[in-house]
Design an enzyme around this catalytic site. Structure first.
Site, PDB file in Angstrom:
ATOM      1  N   SER A   1       3.883  73.184  57.918  1.00  0.00           N
ATOM      2  CA  SER A   1       3.824  71.776  57.518  1.00  0.00           C
ATOM      3  C   SER A   1       2.389  71.271  57.695  1.00  0.00           C
ATOM      4  O   SER A   1       1.564  71.921  58.337  1.00  0.00           O
ATOM      5  CB  SER A   1       4.760  70.944  58.387  1.00  0.00           C
ATOM      6  OG  SER A   1       4.230  70.868  59.689  1.00  0.00           O
ATOM      7  N   LYS A   2       2.144  70.086  57.136  1.00  0.00           N
ATOM      8  CA  LYS A   2       0.805  69.482  57.267  1.00  0.00           C
ATOM      9  C   LYS A   2       0.448  69.293  58.738  1.00  0.00           C
ATOM     10  O   LYS A   2      -0.654  69.570  59.171  1.00  0.00           O
ATOM     11  CB  LYS A   2       0.823  68.111  56.581  1.00  0.00           C
ATOM     12  CG  LYS A   2       0.414  68.181  55.146  1.00  0.00           C
ATOM     13  CD  LYS A   2      -0.294  66.896  54.764  1.00  0.00           C
ATOM     14  CE  LYS A   2      -1.086  67.150  53.515  1.00  0.00           C
ATOM     15  NZ  LYS A   2      -0.775  66.312  52.428  1.00  0.00           N
ATOM     16  N   ARG A   3       1.450  68.788  59.507  1.00  0.00           N
ATOM     17  CA  ARG A   3       1.180  68.509  60.914  1.00  0.00           C
ATOM     18  C   ARG A   3       0.890  69.826  61.656  1.00  0.00           C
ATOM     19  O   ARG A   3      -0.063  69.928  62.425  1.00  0.00           O
ATOM     20  CB  ARG A   3       2.389  67.802  61.539  1.00  0.00           C
ATOM     21  CG  ARG A   3       2.154  67.297  62.952  1.00  0.00           C
ATOM     22  CD  ARG A   3       3.388  66.615  63.519  1.00  0.00           C
ATOM     23  NE  ARG A   3       4.585  67.440  63.403  1.00  0.00           N
ATOM     24  CZ  ARG A   3       4.918  68.431  64.229  1.00  0.00           C
ATOM     25  NH1 ARG A   3       4.135  68.718  65.257  1.00  0.00           N
ATOM     26  NH2 ARG A   3       6.014  69.142  64.051  1.00  0.00           N
TER      27      ARG A   3
END
Ligand code: GLU
Length: 498
Positions: free
Chosen positions: A258-260
Site C-alpha cells: 500500500s501507499k502507507r
C-alpha cells in the site's frame, strides 16, 4: 509475432503522476535490455495526458532515476528523435485525428450523454446487479446527425464501438492466447469532453506511429488488453508483441504494497522508489541485478549479473508471469556483492559523500587505504562511515566498560594495554609485518587469549568493539595516534580501578 526482420523498438511510457518505483524501473530495464541486445531503439515516452493527476517535477525525477540506473534512452522528450513529440500532451491533435478516422470507419462514435445521465444508468445497473457499462444510447445515433450536433458545439466524447457479437483472441507473449467475449468489453471513451485522449487510444496510436515492435508493460493492463487489440485491429495495423509483466507483491508475499507501507519502509532503510535508493547507500549495479531477477532468470542458479551480462543473456522467453515478492534481504545481498566487485578507486568515490554527510573531514589518501579493509564489511555505502569513521577522528572515546577484557578486571586490562604500549612504542612503524607476531607472543606471555588481548586493544584504538582488522587499521591510523589512544585507554581504566 512481428516479422523477424522488423527493427526492435521498445518504449517505456511512464505517466508523470508519481515517483519512479521498482516496478516501473524493471519495465524500463527489460525494454533497455531487449533494445541493446537486438541493436534496436529504446524510447522514452511521457504519458502526461491525465492532467488532473500530473505531478510537477515527476518527469525530471523519472529521467534522473533511469539515468542513475544506467538506462539511457535513444529517443525521448529531452533528446528528440524521428517520431516525436514524445510527450502525449503535445500530441493532442494526432489523437483527435485518429479518433475521427475510427468514426469514419464506423469503429467509433460521438456520445452526448451527460455525466448526470451516465450516473443514473450506473445506479440502475447497480440496483439490477447488471455489469457496469455504457448502455449504448448514442451508439445508435445517425452519424450525420451526430456530426451536426458536434459542429453546433454540443459537449461530447468519442467512444470506441466495440463489436457486440463474437469474441476476440489476443496473445500475450508470456501467457499465450486469451479469449474474451466481446459483449463483456465496454464502449470505452477514447476522447474526453475536453478533447484529450485517454490511454486506450493515445498509447495505441503512439505505439503504431512510433513503430513499436514490443509493448512491455505492467499486468494491470491485462484487463483492457482485448480492447487495445480491438483498437489496433480497427485501424488495420499490425499488432506489436504484447508482454505483460508480473506484479510485485509486498515482502510477505501477501498482496500489493500500500501507499502507507511504501512510505514507511524508509524507516528501515529501504524504499521502493528508485530516487531514494542512492541516499540509502544502494548502488545501481545492485538495483538492476535485483529487479531483473524479479521476473526473469537466466538459468536456475546464476545470480550475479552486470548490466552488460544481462544485455547478452536477457531473453523474453525466460520471463516469468508469476507475481514476485519484493525481498529486501536479497537486495542487501546483491548490494554487498556488487560493492565487493568495485575497484578501490570507484568505491572510494562512492563512499566519500557518505563520510562527508556523516560529518567527517576526509583525507582522500587515507580513504583509499581503508577501502580494501572495509569493502568486505559493508552492505550499503552508508555503512562505510559507521565501519570506518574512526580513521578520521582525532581521538576516540570508548566506553570504559568496553575497554575491560572478557573475564578481566579494569586493572588487569590497564596492565595489558601498558605492555602493548611498551612493545608498540619500540617498533619503527606498526604494520602486519612488524606487529602481528610480537603482539601474539605477548598475549601468550600474559596468559591471555588472543581475543581478550586484541579486544582491549581494538576498543582503545578504534573506539568500538567491532572494527576492520586491527593491525591493518593501526597501520593506517599511524603509530603516533595509536599510542596516544592506548594511553588514553590506560588512563580511563586506571581511573576506574582506583
Ligand atoms: N502510462 C502507462 C503507465 O504508466 C503506461 C503503460 C504502458 O506501458 O503502456 O502505466
Amino acid at each position: 509475432m512481428k516479422p523477424s526482420n522488423q527493427p526492435i523498438r521498445v518504449r517505456f511510457a511512464p505517466s508523470p503522476t508519481g515517483r519512479l518505483h521498482l516496478g516501473g524501473a524493471r519495465t524500463a530495464l527489460y525494454d533497455y535490455l531487449l533494445a541493446r541486445q537486438m541493436g534496436g531503439k529504446f524510447i522514452l515516452r511521457i504519458e502526461d495526458i491525465d492532467l488532473k493527476r500530473f505531478v510537477p517535477g515527476a518527469e525530471e525525477e523519472l529521467m534522473q532515476g533511469l539515468r542513475w540506473l544506467g538506462l539511457e534512452w535513444d529517443e525521448g522528450p529531452d533528446i528528440g528523435g524521428s517520431c516525436g513529440p514524445y510527450r502525449q500532451s503535445e500530441r493532442k491533435e494526432i489523437y483527435l485525428d485518429h479518433a475521427q478516422q475510427l468514426i469514419a470507419r464506423d469503429k467509433a462514435y460521438y456520445c452526448f450523454c451527460t455525466p448526470e445521465r451516465l450516473s443514473k444508468v450506473r445506479q440502475e445497473q447497480q440496483r439490477s446487479k447488471s455489469p457496469q457499462k455504457y448502455d449504448g444510447t448514442c451508439r445508435k445515433l445517425d452519424p450525420v446527425e451526430a456530426a451536426k450536433r458536434v459542429a453546433a458545439g454540443e459537449p461530447h466524447v468519442i467512444r470506441f464501438k466495440t463489436p457486440k457479437e463474437g469474441s476476440i483472441t489476443v496473445r500475450d507473449h508470456l501467457r499465450g492466447d486469451i479469449t474474451v467475449e466481446n459483449r463483456s468489453i465496454d464502449d470505452y471513451i477514447l476522447i474526453r469532453s475536453d478533447g484529450f485522449a485517454l490511454y486506450h487510444l493515445a498509447a495505441m496510436v503512439d505505439d503504431h506511429l512510433m513503430d513499436i515492435s514490443h509493448v512491455i508493460r505492467g499486468s494491470e493492463w491485462l484487463s483492457t488488453f482485448p480492447l487495445h487489440a480491438h483498437i489496433v485491429r480497427a485501424f488495420g495495423w499490425q499488432e506489436p508483441v504484447w508482454v505483460h509483466l508480473s506484479i510485485f507483491l509486498k515482502p510477505s508475499g501477501k498482496g500489493k504494497m500500500s501507499k502507507r507501507e511504501s512510505a514507511e519502509l524508509i524507516k528501515d532503510g529501504y524504499s521502493i522508489f528508485v530516487n531514494d535508493l542512492e541516499g540509502l547507500g544502494y548502488i545501481p549495479e545492485a538495483v538492476v541485478n535485483w529487479i531483473a531477477l524479479m521476473g526473469w532468470s537466466y538459468d536456475d542458479h546464476t545470480e550475479m549479473f552486470s548490466l552488460d551480462d544481462m544485455i547478452e543473456k536477457f531473453s523474453l522467453e525466460r520471463l516469468n508471469p508469476a507475481p514476485a515478492a519484493i525481498n529486501f534481504t536479497k537486495f542487501d545481498h546483491f548490494n554487498g556483492l556488487h560493492i565487493r566487485n568495485l575497484s578501490t578507486q570507484d568505491l572510494c568515490k562512492r563512499v566519500l559523500p557518505f563520510f562527508k554527510s556523516a560529518g567527517y573531514q576526509v583525507d582522500e589518501k587515507i580513504l583509499l587505504e581503508i577501502i580494501p579493509i572495509i569493502q568486505q564489511r559493508i552492505t550499503t555505502l552508508d555503512d562505510a562511515p559507521v565501519v570506518g569513521g574512526f580513521f578520521f577522528e582525532d581521538t576516540v572515546h570508548p566506553k570504559t566498560e568496553e575497554l575491560i577484557g572478557a573475564k578481566m578486571t579494569a586493572k588487569e586490562s590497564a596492565d595489558a594495554l601498558q605492555v602493548a604500549y611498551d612493545l608498540l612504542s619500540k617498533l619503527p612503524v606498526i604494520n602486519i609485518d612488524t606487529a602481528e607476531i610480537p603482539l601474539r607472543v605477548l598475549a601468550d606471555q600474559l596468559h591471555l587469549k588472543a581475543g581478550q588481548f586484541f579486544g582491549i586493544l581494538r576498543v582503545a584504538v578504534t573506539g568500538r568493539t567491532v572494527s576492520p582488522p586491527l593491525i591493518e587499521s593501526m597501520a593506517i591510523i599511524g603509530k603516533e595516534k595509536v599510542l596516544e589512544r592506548i594511553i588514553y585507554g590506560i588512563k580511563m581504566l586506571e581511573k576506574m580501578a582506583t
